[in-house]
Structures are given as structure tokens and as C-alpha cells.
Design a protein around this motif. Structure first.
Motif, PDB file in Angstrom:
ATOM      1  N   UNK A   1      10.627  10.535  -9.687  1.00  0.00           N
ATOM      2  CA  UNK A   1      10.650   9.966  -8.346  1.00  0.00           C
ATOM      3  C   UNK A   1       9.600  10.580  -7.437  1.00  0.00           C
ATOM      4  N   UNK A   2       8.980   9.733  -6.617  1.00  0.00           N
ATOM      5  CA  UNK A   2       7.983  10.198  -5.649  1.00  0.00           C
ATOM      6  C   UNK A   2       8.221   9.469  -4.322  1.00  0.00           C
ATOM      7  N   UNK A   3       8.238  10.227  -3.239  1.00  0.00           N
ATOM      8  CA  UNK A   3       8.406   9.657  -1.910  1.00  0.00           C
ATOM      9  C   UNK A   3       7.091   9.053  -1.428  1.00  0.00           C
ATOM     10  N   UNK A   4       7.190   7.934  -0.702  1.00  0.00           N
ATOM     11  CA  UNK A   4       6.007   7.312  -0.112  1.00  0.00           C
ATOM     12  C   UNK A   4       5.460   8.212   0.987  1.00  0.00           C
ATOM     13  N   UNK A   5       4.195   8.033   1.356  1.00  0.00           N
ATOM     14  CA  UNK A   5       3.609   8.880   2.396  1.00  0.00           C
ATOM     15  C   UNK A   5       4.369   8.836   3.725  1.00  0.00           C
ATOM     16  N   UNK A   6       4.977   7.707   4.058  1.00  0.00           N
ATOM     17  CA  UNK A   6       5.732   7.617   5.313  1.00  0.00           C
ATOM     18  C   UNK A   6       7.181   8.077   5.161  1.00  0.00           C
ATOM     19  N   UNK A   7       7.596   8.427   3.937  1.00  0.00           N
ATOM     20  CA  UNK A   7       8.925   8.941   3.691  1.00  0.00           C
ATOM     21  C   UNK A   7      10.021   7.885   3.682  1.00  0.00           C
ATOM     22  N   UNK A   8       9.666   6.609   3.735  1.00  0.00           N
ATOM     23  CA  UNK A   8      10.673   5.545   3.803  1.00  0.00           C
ATOM     24  C   UNK A   8      11.050   4.969   2.447  1.00  0.00           C
TER      25      UNK A   8
ATOM     26  N   UNK B   1       2.153   8.077  -8.609  1.00  0.00           N
ATOM     27  CA  UNK B   1       1.641   8.855  -7.489  1.00  0.00           C
ATOM     28  C   UNK B   1       1.202   7.855  -6.419  1.00  0.00           C
ATOM     29  N   UNK B   2       1.713   8.009  -5.211  1.00  0.00           N
ATOM     30  CA  UNK B   2       1.388   7.077  -4.127  1.00  0.00           C
ATOM     31  C   UNK B   2      -0.037   7.251  -3.642  1.00  0.00           C
ATOM     32  N   UNK B   3      -0.674   6.149  -3.332  1.00  0.00           N
ATOM     33  CA  UNK B   3      -1.930   6.203  -2.581  1.00  0.00           C
ATOM     34  C   UNK B   3      -1.564   6.613  -1.159  1.00  0.00           C
ATOM     35  N   UNK B   4      -2.466   7.285  -0.456  1.00  0.00           N
ATOM     36  CA  UNK B   4      -2.141   7.731   0.901  1.00  0.00           C
ATOM     37  C   UNK B   4      -1.766   6.602   1.860  1.00  0.00           C
ATOM     38  N   UNK B   5      -2.283   5.386   1.639  1.00  0.00           N
ATOM     39  CA  UNK B   5      -1.945   4.280   2.543  1.00  0.00           C
ATOM     40  C   UNK B   5      -0.603   3.639   2.197  1.00  0.00           C
ATOM     41  N   UNK B   6       0.025   4.049   1.090  1.00  0.00           N
ATOM     42  CA  UNK B   6       1.334   3.535   0.707  1.00  0.00           C
ATOM     43  C   UNK B   6       1.325   2.133   0.131  1.00  0.00           C
TER      44      UNK B   6
ATOM     45  N   UNK C   1      11.086   0.476  -6.637  1.00  0.00           N
ATOM     46  CA  UNK C   1      10.860   0.924  -5.268  1.00  0.00           C
ATOM     47  C   UNK C   1      12.198   0.835  -4.552  1.00  0.00           C
ATOM     48  N   UNK C   2      12.629   1.949  -3.985  1.00  0.00           N
ATOM     49  CA  UNK C   2      13.917   1.991  -3.283  1.00  0.00           C
ATOM     50  C   UNK C   2      13.683   2.332  -1.818  1.00  0.00           C
ATOM     51  N   UNK C   3      14.260   1.523  -0.934  1.00  0.00           N
ATOM     52  CA  UNK C   3      14.228   1.816   0.491  1.00  0.00           C
ATOM     53  C   UNK C   3      15.252   2.907   0.771  1.00  0.00           C
ATOM     54  N   UNK C   4      14.826   3.981   1.410  1.00  0.00           N
ATOM     55  CA  UNK C   4      15.753   5.056   1.735  1.00  0.00           C
ATOM     56  C   UNK C   4      16.605   4.702   2.952  1.00  0.00           C
ATOM     57  N   UNK C   5      16.177   3.716   3.747  1.00  0.00           N
ATOM     58  CA  UNK C   5      16.957   3.280   4.903  1.00  0.00           C
ATOM     59  C   UNK C   5      18.096   2.349   4.487  1.00  0.00           C
ATOM     60  N   UNK C   6      17.779   1.354   3.652  1.00  0.00           N
ATOM     61  CA  UNK C   6      18.768   0.318   3.315  1.00  0.00           C
ATOM     62  C   UNK C   6      19.412   0.511   1.947  1.00  0.00           C
ATOM     63  N   UNK C   7      18.772   1.287   1.081  1.00  0.00           N
ATOM     64  CA  UNK C   7      19.268   1.448  -0.283  1.00  0.00           C
ATOM     65  C   UNK C   7      18.868   0.305  -1.199  1.00  0.00           C
ATOM     66  N   UNK C   8      18.163  -0.683  -0.661  1.00  0.00           N
ATOM     67  CA  UNK C   8      17.714  -1.823  -1.468  1.00  0.00           C
ATOM     68  C   UNK C   8      16.690  -1.363  -2.496  1.00  0.00           C
TER      69      UNK C   8
END
Length: 185
Positions: A24-31, A71-76, A49-56
Motif C-alpha cells: 500500500x502507498x498513500x497518494x501525495x494528498x493523503x486522500x 509508487x505515486x507520481x507527485x501530481x497524483x 485505489x481506496x478513498x480514505x474518506x469514503x472507503x470506496x
């Protein structure tokens, strides 16, 4: 994290396909959280891809086999993954998180390259590799494909790039003279 104590007990991010999910890797914006799942078998891993806000969760449709990374690109907007394309070629691919489209990103000349990490500006990819019979850290230019060994001694171990891209931290495990694992002093 400031106190060094857990504020609450860890929880599973998902209860789906437990035991099949990894890397697992978090997106640059952490969402968002991107992870690889063996839910379709070891040859055709899902990239989720899992949304940490909605769980979707949504599974990216892609044609790669034996996916490793991501590995995420910096722009997400996309992920750097390693896998086999439809012709059986092992390589690195840019995986668009909106469409699931892949495109070959690079033919990094080191078959054992690992730990691929984008610099914060997205212009370079740092990785561990073996060239000319030595392990080192290398910088790959996204613009022109040039590869340069980074100065300094990096004989094995893990590395991490600071968020501003100015520092590289490393961790290396060494044994003492008796061949035993080191102990904290």
C-alpha cells in the motif's frame, strides 16, 4: 506520531480479500491508498485505489501481469508500477489512476532495480540498482532517459527521500564481528 505512542489501535484498511492485499502507498494528498491485490491470482494482480474518506474502492482495469509497486507520481494522476506487458516484456509502466491506461515509462537498464521513488518535482526517479558490479542509488531522468549514479556510498539497504527532495536517508543492516545481528545500545 509526535509522542511515539499509538493514539489508537490499528485497523484493517479493508476487510475484502484479506491475505491477498499488499504494497500500500498513500497518494501525495493523503486522500487515497493504492495497493496491489492477488485477488485475481498471482499472474494478474489487481491494482486497487481506496478513498480514505469514503472507503470506496475501485479496481483499475489494466492488462499488466505480475504487477509490483506502486509508487505515486507527485501530481497524483498516475502510479509507477513494474509488470509484464501483453508481449511478456518486464518493465516499468505509468498507470493512469482515472482510466487504467498504461504506457511504458522507461527501460531502466538495471534489471534488479527496486525502491523506485519520484522526486517531488516528478523529473527524476531514484532507485537502487546494480551497475558495473556495485550496488548504488541511481537517478533516472524522466525527460531524456539518462541514468546517473548518485555520489556517495550506498551499499545495500533501504532509502527514503525527504518531502522537499533535498535529503536522502538510508538504512543498512550490518552484523558485528561475531556475525550476530546488531543490538540497540
Amino acid at each position: 506520531m509526535q509522542t511515539g505512542r499509538l493514539l489508537r489501535q490499528p485497523v484493517n484498511v479493508t476487510d475484502r480479500f484479506v491475505g491477498s492485499n499488499n504494497v500500500g502507498r498513500f497518494s501525495p494528498d493523503g486522500e487515497l491508498l493504492a495497493y496491489v491485490s492477488d485477488r485475481r491470482g498471482w499472474r494478474q494482480q489487481a491494482v486497487v485505489i481506496r478513498s480514505l474518506k469514503t472507503g470506496e474502492e475501485r479496481e483499475l482495469a489494466h492488462e499488466l501481469q505480475r504487477v509490483r509497486g506502486p509508487s505515486w507520481r507527485p501530481d497524483g494522476a498516475s502510479l509507477l508500477v513494474r509488470g509484464l506487458d501483453d508481449r511478456g516484456r518486464d518493465g516499468y509502466f505509468d498507470l493512469d489512476v482515472s482510466t487504467g491506461q498504461t504506457r511504458p515509462l522507461t527501460d531502466i537498464p538495471d534489471p534488479g532495480a527496486w525502491g523506485l521513488t519520484f522526486t517531488p518535482d516528478g523529473t527524476q526517479i531514484l532507485y537502487r540498482g546494480d551497475r558495473e558490479d556495485r550496488q548504488s542509488l541511481f537517478s533516472y531522468s524522466v525527460a531524456d532517459g539518462s541514468v546517473h549514479a548518485l555520489p556517495g556510498v550506498f551499499p545495500g539497504g533501504r532509502f527514503s527521500l525527504s518531502p522537499d527532495g533535498q535529503w536522502i536517508g538510508g538504512l543498512q543492516r550490518r552484523s558485528n564481528a561475531a556475525g550476530l545481528p546488531p543490538r540497540a545500545a
